[in-house]
Design a protein around this motif. Sequence first.
Motif, mmCIF file in Angstrom:
data_model
loop_
_atom_site.group_PDB
_atom_site.id
_atom_site.type_symbol
_atom_site.label_atom_id
_atom_site.label_comp_id
_atom_site.label_asym_id
_atom_site.label_seq_id
_atom_site.Cartn_x
_atom_site.Cartn_y
_atom_site.Cartn_z
ATOM 1 N N MET A 100 36.415 44.396 33.720
ATOM 2 C CA MET A 100 36.420 45.796 33.316
ATOM 3 C C MET A 100 35.165 46.093 32.494
ATOM 4 S SD MET A 100 40.452 46.593 32.511
ATOM 5 C CE MET A 100 40.649 45.225 31.373
ATOM 6 N N MET A 138 36.714 49.249 36.811
ATOM 7 C CA MET A 138 37.016 47.865 37.135
ATOM 8 C C MET A 138 36.181 47.432 38.326
ATOM 9 S SD MET A 138 40.625 45.917 37.973
ATOM 10 C CE MET A 138 40.955 45.481 36.274
ATOM 11 N N SER A 263 43.844 42.455 32.433
ATOM 12 C CA SER A 263 43.966 43.771 33.068
ATOM 13 C C SER A 263 45.220 44.481 32.574
ATOM 14 C CB SER A 263 44.024 43.628 34.585
ATOM 15 O OG SER A 263 45.323 43.223 35.021
#
Length: 292
Positions: A100, A138, A263
């Motif tokens: 990310m 992402m 995540s």
Amino acid sequence: MRKTIKADLVIIDPQNDFMDIKHDGSGWVGATMPDGTLYRSTLPVPGALDDMRRVASMLKRVGRRLNDIHVTLDSHRVVDVAHPGFWRGQDGKRPAPFTMISNADIKSGMWAPRNESFRQRMLDYTAALEAAGKFVLMIWPEHCLIGSWGHNVVDELRVPLADWERENFATIDFVTKGTNTFTEHYGALMAEVPDPADPSTQLNGGFLSVLQEADVIGIAGEASSHCVATTIRQIVDNIGDAHLKKIHILTDCMSPVPPTPGSPDFPAIAGQFLKDMEARGLVLTSADDFLR
């Protein structure tokens, strides 16, 4: 001739690269070419292939009752803001998939676009994402590359779709998204940050108008945490409240992206999305119950 009920089916990104196709226990694969080349699904969603099989079975049952079928196609280039090759770290290496990248990461120099002239554009882009409360940028594996096997509709659904066209003398409405290098495009109606210079990233008013004309809209596809959720939220935000109750979400024909270390909890995001949509008046149903 207009059918008694104008029913439309929307199938979001039923493409090979999202399918969890297995072969001899060796992992995710797609097809073996005559020369032995093995094509693998690059971003498989667990459960996706069974989801599309349920859509295919439903299509055989209700096909003659459908007025239109819309199939969205995630359509990317190798150089894409959400692909590893767009970025370089301080060590000169590409980010690994599922990394990310925040606005702060670009400001600090942790990550930079490979073309330095895009730095300010990426600062503005990630700032716009964060201001809108959208997904943090992402990096995904290269997927759904235009012209590749992974971009194609999975055969388990592609064949029934072609049969539907032949039997009903109709054509599938294929809706592409994602060709702009500089913005993510999860939802079928518009990109995450529309590009003023690119109409393909802006609100797809034509597609929205077609959906407004339908009496019933069934929605299936991949993934429930990302492209499905974003597409449906975009429809809900733009179609008008009077149309919401005609939207039927086929909950057994979609699956979430699994979480990776660091995540967000994507399955939980998908679950909350379904609760939110039910609260807005949308119908949660199954492939077996749709158009019964």
